[in-house]
Structure formats: C-alpha cells, structure tokens
Enzyme design. Sequence first.
Site, PDB file in Angstrom:
ATOM      1  CB  CYS A 161      -0.986  -0.039   1.147  1.00  0.00           C
ATOM      2  SG  CYS A 161      -1.974  -1.550   1.057  1.00  0.00           S
ATOM      3  CG  HIS A 286      -1.758   4.324   5.435  1.00  0.00           C
ATOM      4  ND1 HIS A 286      -1.845   4.251   4.066  1.00  0.00           N
ATOM      5  CD2 HIS A 286      -1.815   3.028   5.885  1.00  0.00           C
ATOM      6  CE1 HIS A 286      -1.946   2.980   3.700  1.00  0.00           C
ATOM      7  NE2 HIS A 286      -1.937   2.230   4.777  1.00  0.00           N
ATOM      8  CE  LYS A 315      -5.870   4.294   2.670  1.00  0.00           C
ATOM      9  NZ  LYS A 315      -4.856   5.322   2.968  1.00  0.00           N
ATOM     10  CG  HIS A 320      -6.496   0.860   1.963  1.00  0.00           C
ATOM     11  ND1 HIS A 320      -5.607   1.519   1.129  1.00  0.00           N
ATOM     12  CD2 HIS A 320      -5.744   0.133   2.830  1.00  0.00           C
ATOM     13  CE1 HIS A 320      -4.374   1.187   1.475  1.00  0.00           C
ATOM     14  NE2 HIS A 320      -4.424   0.353   2.503  1.00  0.00           N
ATOM     15  CG  PHE A 376       2.260   3.879   6.798  1.00  0.00           C
ATOM     16  CD1 PHE A 376       3.355   4.653   6.421  1.00  0.00           C
ATOM     17  CD2 PHE A 376       1.395   4.383   7.751  1.00  0.00           C
ATOM     18  CE1 PHE A 376       3.583   5.898   6.992  1.00  0.00           C
ATOM     19  CE2 PHE A 376       1.611   5.626   8.329  1.00  0.00           C
ATOM     20  CZ  PHE A 376       2.702   6.387   7.946  1.00  0.00           C
ATOM     21  CG  PHE A 378       0.598  -6.347   3.932  1.00  0.00           C
ATOM     22  CD1 PHE A 378      -0.082  -5.674   4.929  1.00  0.00           C
ATOM     23  CD2 PHE A 378       0.032  -7.489   3.406  1.00  0.00           C
ATOM     24  CE1 PHE A 378      -1.311  -6.131   5.378  1.00  0.00           C
ATOM     25  CE2 PHE A 378      -1.196  -7.961   3.840  1.00  0.00           C
ATOM     26  CZ  PHE A 378      -1.872  -7.280   4.822  1.00  0.00           C
TER      27      PHE A 378
END
Lengths: 391, 258
Positions: A161, A286, A315, A320, A376, A378
């Site tokens: 992401c 984020h 978001k 997202h 940010f 994974f």
Amino acid sequence: MKPLAVTAFTTTNPAGIGNAATLAALRAGRTGLVPNTLDWAPIACWVGAVPEAEHIALPQALRDYDCANARLALLALEQDGFRDAVARSVQRVGAHRVGVFLGTTTSGIRSTEIAYAHRAADGSLPANFRYETCHDMDATTELVRRFLGVSGPSLTISTACSSSAKVFAAAERYLRAGFVDAAVVGGVDTLCQTTLYGFNSLQLVSEDVCRPYDAARKGLNIGEAGGFALLEDGEAALQLLGYGETCDAHHMSTPHPEGAGARLAMAAALEAASLEAAAIDYVNLHGTASPANDLAEGRAVHDLFGDRVPCSSTKGVTGHTLGAAGITEAAIALLALEAGFRPGSPTTRAVDAATRCRFEPAGADASLRKVMSNSFGFGGNNCALVFGRAA
Amino acid sequence: MTKVHVRSIGVLAPGLPGWEAARSVARGELPLERAAITPPVPRCLPAAERRRSSPTARLAIAVAEQAIDAAAIPAADMEMVFAASEAAGEITHQLCEVLAGTREISPTVFHNSVHNAPLGYLSIAMGAKLSGTSVCRGRWSFAAGLLCAALQAQAARRPVLYVCYDSPMPVPLQAACPMVDPTAVAMVLAPERIDAALASASLEIVEADVEREWPAWIPPSWHANPSARGLAALGAFAAAKGMARVPFAPGQALEIRC
C-alpha cells in the site's frame, strides 16, 4: 532536495472520476463507498468501485493488455487534460526523455482469478490467458508507456500500500540523475478476489462503512482507483518538496505499535524538504480504519507534530485503494493545496482519543501551503511525501 | 550515464552455488555443471519465518545473505532494492486455486503474496529499517532494477543491496510463463569507490535490441527468467574491463562497462 514541479495530476476513484468530482465529494463530505454487491466476491463489507472503467475499450494495437487494471488506467489518463500535458512534455523534451513509474499491488490478477475459475479438465488455463500483458506487475506500466508513446526509463513499484507513493521518490532520483526530463508517476489497482478475500482472512475488512480514527472503527473498505502526476524540473504552482522511505523491520502484516518506522519516514520527508514539523499545515493520514494502523500512525504523527497540525484520512471517501492509495492521496493533497480546502473524514463519528493526533473529521476552507501525505504497506513499508504551493 | 561500485556479488542457480563458481563459469574457465539446487536455508530467518516464508522469499534472502556477508557491511546500514517479475509463482498458484474453490485463504498465504514479501522478511530478520523498494519491469526487471538501485545508492550516499530473483512457476502458470529453474543474483552497490570494491561500472542506456543475445553458457531453459539476465551480465564483473549489454526496454539495452 531540490523541489520538483508537479505540472499536471489527476485522480479517478470511487468518489469521483477526475479532480473536480473528487474535490466536490470531499467538500460535500460524500463517500464513494457502497455496500458490496459483487457477485464474484459475496463478502459482507463495503467497497469502493469505479464501474465506468468497464466500458473503456483499448486501442486495437494494445488489446493484449486488456484487463480491469488497463481499463481503469486509460479512464484515469483521459481526465483533467493529463494526456495532453504529457504530450506537451514529449514535444518539449522528446519521448525517450519521459519515463513512467507506476505502483500496483495486484496488477491484472483479476484476469488470472477468472482463468483459474475456468481451468480445463487437465488443469490447464484457458488459451486466452495472458501472463505478460495482464498478470505481470509491470503490465499496466508498459501499457501506459505505449499508450502515451513515451520510451524513457520506466519502472513498476510494488510495495503493497505504499507503492504509488514511492514512485514519486524513485522518479525524483531518475530526474536528479538526468536519466529523464519528465516523469509520469502514479498507480492503478482494481477490485479482485485476492485482496477482498485476503484482507477478509486477516479480519481487517469492515462490514460497515470504514470509519478512520473512530473509537468504534472495525476495519478497512477496499477500493479501486487510478491516478497520475507529471513531475518535471522547473517552476510550477505545485511542487514535490520531499519524501521519506523506511521499513518497520517489525512484522509482515502488522505495523510497529508505536509507528516507529512511520515516524522515521515522516521525519525523513521533512528533512528532505528542509522543513520543521511546524511548517506542515495538514497531514493526509494513511488512516485505513484498521484498529492497529490508526493507533500506531496517530501516535507517531502526534510524536512528531504534537497537537498543532490538523490531520484526516480520506479513506472514508475513497476506500483503501491499496497500490493506488499513494497517488490517490497525493492527488487529494495537491487538490487541497490548490483549492484551499482541508478535507475531513465524513464517516468518522467519535475520534479515538488513544490515537492522540489532531484528527479533524470536518473539512474546512483553509489556506494551505505545505501538506504531508502518508502511505504505509505490508512488509512494514513506509513512505511520506511533502507537497507545497509556491508563494 | 551513471557510475556504480560493486562491493560484492551473490549467485544462486542450478550449478552456481555462489560468486566464486559463477565467476569461473562466466570467464569461460569452467563449464556450467547443472546440479539441482538444494533449497536454500537463509540463516537469518528465525525458524517460524522459515516455515512461513515462500520458497521464492527463501531463495531471494539466501542469495542476499551471500552478498551481505561478502560485503562485510551490516544489512541495517543498507537501502534495499528487490526486483522480480513474479512475486512468488507458487503463492499466486495457491491463492488462485483456493479462490477458484473454497475461497478460504490462509492469512499467511495472503501476506506472502505481496510482491515485497521477500524484502519484508529480510528487513525483519536483519533489522534493516532504511528504504526498501520492490520493483518489477517484466522481462526487463534485472536491468531496470539495477539502474534503480544504482541511482538510489547515488542519491542516498549509502550502500544499496540489490537482489533479482525468479523461482520456478508451478503448473498451470508455467504454460504462460515458462520459468522452470530458480535463478537469483544479489549485489551490494556503493556510491563511492571502496578499497574492497569488486568492480566499478558505468551504466548507460543505449539503442540496441539484444533480447535474443545470451552467453553460450546460459542454458536456454533459463531464458524465461528475468534474473538470468543478471547471470548473463556477470561476465562484465568477472574480468578486467568487462562489458555486457542487457535488455532494458523494447529496442533498448543497459550497457554495463567495468
């Protein structure tokens, strides 16, 4: 770093096709998210879709690239005069001096999922399955290169992401080293079973509309989006001032509890921009609305910015959009600078005090000079960008 | 044009267990004797992560470890660029097979499916907290990643760990993407010349179609692996004043001159 000119940008996301529609949704506090009715992914959740992309036909010469990601990429490229802006750059510097740097997490994997659902008795995939031009992470980048007729050094970044935030950083290095004179940066991600069922398996998907930084937040809503920006050397009203990239080195799918890596990325972005934290007028978080992300990020933001800087996550408006989240929120940050409007978070009802930072659910007119956008992903992959408006 | 200094190289492919072996083969001193590659076990991964990570991630981390060890620079002091065409073929297959059936995805398989999973595992295992970027450019991934890593070393004024890898594609994906052997190459790049540098190279994009050009020692079955272009380029680093051209884009090559 030397600021770079952002000479054009565009976003197509669940809240709007193009910049004007997106800004209108942000001003009205209107979410683009809807209860999920996808028959191929019947999960109890909300999603953000761009159904108009389905109707996009690829030029005959590029038909091999046809997939959901390619269609959304071309729909997005047609908005806000972006294609014309690239054409002007090409005329000025030459096609071989314009590069394409795009982020994605799943590229055209929806086509692969469909192929797997139609395997022959011997297990083989249908003859029309195309790996290189649909499934490959680079497929959309090569399509966009060909569609725009540019041949400069190009790259696909896939760091979950943070992907389409990091393309700004990578492109800046190619510009600085003189390998390109203009860079098309951006990202595209489309709804697919992989991410819907995947995030669902991690219990990160909310059955309700997502509510970033809300005390009662229950998780994220997945959206699809495409967006682009044109970076060039020189003067312009909107500029990329700095970026910071770090890794958490903590956990594959959970952020560091105090947001240590996120804080380092934000601090590095400020340093690159030669700015103090006090110079930032707004942070687009984020803010996925997952319990862990918002807590860790909010604390890291508070640690760096204290109570002064207004923050929000958009978001709840766009969903997202994963590999496209970086470019979607970069475009929102640029729209905010341009319009003098600080977006809010219309789906947030009661802000979670434990997140500490100054989260402002209500949008407001505000004179903004410098804003930060966080992304940010994974693997603990962090990127913060700083954009500014010339005096 | 840009300059980069190569501090160390790691290599893993059938018959090529490391840089020493690869150098002799690339110089033409020894033939390639293909031996099935022993599944690499990265030392840095704790037992739980060894079990959880995909074979592709273990391949990438094992080849990275070779380069990190030879560079004698802690991974925590390096930025990282990982390049691969496919995130992990075996994971893509597992995921798509489950999605076509029960749709009950394992959370571990899902997080292993992200393209930057190998980078994430290495970063966690070695405490590497600087910038980490996972890139793809299809069949041009090796050259594109190398240039990206070189520019990063220059911009950050720090060493950069560059890793390019491919693991075999499972059936039925193999029919569309015929990668049958694992191949991987890693390099530690530095912006300034260090005493222990293995080679210094200039990188330049030139107009040339070299898609069909391969050194004779590279088995044709490796031609589908984008990282095998990295093995093909090793000749440039294996001898004084070496040169290699690797495909960079349609009609373009990255010229590596040492």
